[in-house]
Motif scaffolding. Structure first.
Motif, short mmCIF file in Angstrom:
data_model
loop_
_atom_site.label_atom_id
_atom_site.label_comp_id
_atom_site.label_asym_id
_atom_site.label_seq_id
_atom_site.Cartn_x
_atom_site.Cartn_y
_atom_site.Cartn_z
N HIS A 60 50.97 35.11 24.52
CA HIS A 60 51.23 34.45 25.80
C HIS A 60 52.59 33.76 25.76
O HIS A 60 52.99 33.22 24.72
CB HIS A 60 50.17 33.40 26.11
N ASP A 216 44.27 31.83 23.82
CA ASP A 216 44.02 32.01 25.26
C ASP A 216 43.78 30.68 25.95
O ASP A 216 44.28 30.44 27.07
CB ASP A 216 42.82 32.93 25.48
N ARG A 220 45.97 28.94 29.00
CA ARG A 220 45.42 28.56 30.31
C ARG A 220 45.71 27.10 30.62
O ARG A 220 46.05 26.75 31.76
CB ARG A 220 43.90 28.81 30.33
N ARG A 221 45.58 26.24 29.63
CA ARG A 221 45.81 24.80 29.86
C ARG A 221 47.27 24.53 30.19
O ARG A 221 47.58 23.77 31.10
CB ARG A 221 45.39 24.03 28.60
N ASP A 223 49.37 26.61 31.46
CA ASP A 223 49.65 27.20 32.77
C ASP A 223 49.28 26.22 33.88
O ASP A 223 50.02 26.06 34.87
CB ASP A 223 48.86 28.50 32.91
N THR A 231 44.96 25.26 40.65
CA THR A 231 44.57 26.65 40.41
C THR A 231 44.07 27.30 41.70
O THR A 231 43.51 26.64 42.57
CB THR A 231 43.47 26.74 39.34
N ASP A 233 42.37 30.24 40.91
CA ASP A 233 41.44 31.10 40.20
C ASP A 233 40.00 30.65 40.48
O ASP A 233 39.60 29.55 40.07
CB ASP A 233 41.72 31.05 38.70
N LEU A 236 37.84 29.04 37.77
CA LEU A 236 38.13 27.70 37.28
C LEU A 236 37.72 26.61 38.28
O LEU A 236 37.77 25.42 37.95
CB LEU A 236 39.62 27.56 36.97
#
Length: 398
Positions: A60, A216, A220-221, A223, A231, A233, A236
């Protein structure tokens, strides 16, 4: 030489210690974005992230507006907070330590290796042993790859396994460099790696940075944290979305995003990364050869490393040249040689001095600072300009 004449002649054009190299391909890439539908939050930032991740072998990559921002969200993603400790080197820019304070943590320093000028694994091991007895082990250690040469990451990682701390590689100087034959940034020995794209660095996005990880959850954190904690998403969110317009803020984040313009410049520059590093190696080798008889210490390189050569730091043998570092600095500047000093030990800065750090705990760092001077090194530096640097240095130190 009359010491009063040092620094008097300022008629020459300055040869900078570092500078960006902007070519037509870079300009065209930025213009293409300017004429597109997106100046921010478009498709180019993800392309830049994927390209850097692929280049260095990371899972990432998250682009942000500065390496300082990348350090901050890296610390937050690792859970650094009030009551925790962050350790780093005193010989680095203040951002490597400030990121811990931003999170409410406490900061401490580990002395440098006298040859590489990076955080010393032996000093780290001794400090960890003492900290374990005192119940104040660090949660995060920021290993700074000074000048582009990587730290002894295998040794630092082994200590992390024993003492349970996280590792951030501050590779702001080091994109394109290698450790044990692999590109810095692959995450083999760390949780997160941070790159800088400031104009004097190896490649530039004007201002900008990037955090890379193979984890991963950390990705995500980070991001979330770089974009207000917001978010879109559904996975989430705390409940089903009200409609296609819906978003949720689930973290207290920041506005640390990189623009499309910056990413376009970075993508274009990345194509020349290996060429830039090769040119820096060639210039460093020329310095090594030209300065061999000078009363200076040239940079020592660990056999496990291949530096990105962001900086070429010489250490003046002041006892041999009978001048102060300031006199040498002023003379070179007067001759158009844009020398600099990297870095002032962080613990001596007024803000940190108020936190009661004691210089006797970092003798190698102070010894380094007393005689270090960075001479020009960047891909646009011509051999003729480099010869001017060498001859000017030769004149003043001899």
């Amino acid at each position: 030489m009359d010491r009063r004449q040092l620094g008097k002649d300022r008629s020459h054009l300055m040869i900078p210690y570092g500078r960006q190299d902007i070519q037509q391909a870079d300009i065209d890439a930025v213009l293409e974005v300017l004429q597109s539908d997106f100046l921010t939050q478009g498709p180019v930032v993800p392309r830049f992230e994927s390209a850097v991740a692929d280049k260095v072998g990371a899972r990432h990559a998250l682009a942000v507006n500065s390496a300082t921002s990348a350090l901050h969200i890296a610390c937050l993603a690792l859970g650094l907070g009030k009551g925790d400790w962050l350790w780093t080197s005193p010989i680095t820019f203040v951002a490597s330590a400030n990121c811990g304070l931003y999170c409410g943590a406490k900061v401490d320093f580990v002395d440098i290796d006298p040859r590489t000028y990076n955080l010393c694994p032996q000093a780290l091991a001794a400090k960890l042993e003492q900290a374990e007895r005192a119940g104040r082990l660090p949660k995060v250690v920021v290993a700074v790859h000074l000048c582009g040469q990587p730290c002894d990451m295998q040794a630092i990682h082994a200590l992390s396994q024993r003492y349970g701390f996280h590792i951030i590689e501050d590779a702001s100087h080091a994109i394109g460099g290698k450790y044990q034959g692999d590109y810095i940034g692959n995450g083999r020995y760390s949780d997160i790696t941070v790159f800088s794209f400031h104009p004097v660095k190896i490649i530039t996005t004007a201002e900008g940075g990037m955090a890379l990880t193979n984890d991963d959850a950390l990705a995500r954190r980070m991001d979330l944290l770089r974009s207000h904690g917001v978010t879109r998403d559904p996975a989430l969110m705390t409940h089903e979305a009200d409609g296609p317009w819906y978003y949720q803020q689930i973290e207290l984040g920041y506005n640390y995003r990189m623009t499309e313009l910056q990413a376009a410049l970075g993508l274009s520059q990345l194509e020349r990364l290996d060429d830039y590093v090769a040119r820096r190696h060639a210039l460093a080798k020329r310095y090594d050869q030209a300065l061999v008889e000078f009363p200076v210490v040239t940079p020592w390189q660990h056999p496990d490393s291949s530096s990105a050569w962001h900086l070429y730091v010489v250490r003046l043998k002041l006892e041999d040249i009978n001048l102060t570092r300031r006199q040498v600095f002023d003379y070179l500047r007067s001759k158009g040689v844009g020398v600099n000093v990297h870095y002032i030990p962080i613990h001596t800065q007024p803000y940190y001095a108020r936190l009661e750090f004691y210089s006797e705990n970092y003798p190698n760092s102070l010894n380094y600072y007393s005689s270090a001077i960075s001479v020009p090194l960047h891909p646009s530096l011509s051999c003729q300009q480099q010869d001017i640097v060498v001859e000017s240095l030769k004149y003043i130190v001899r």
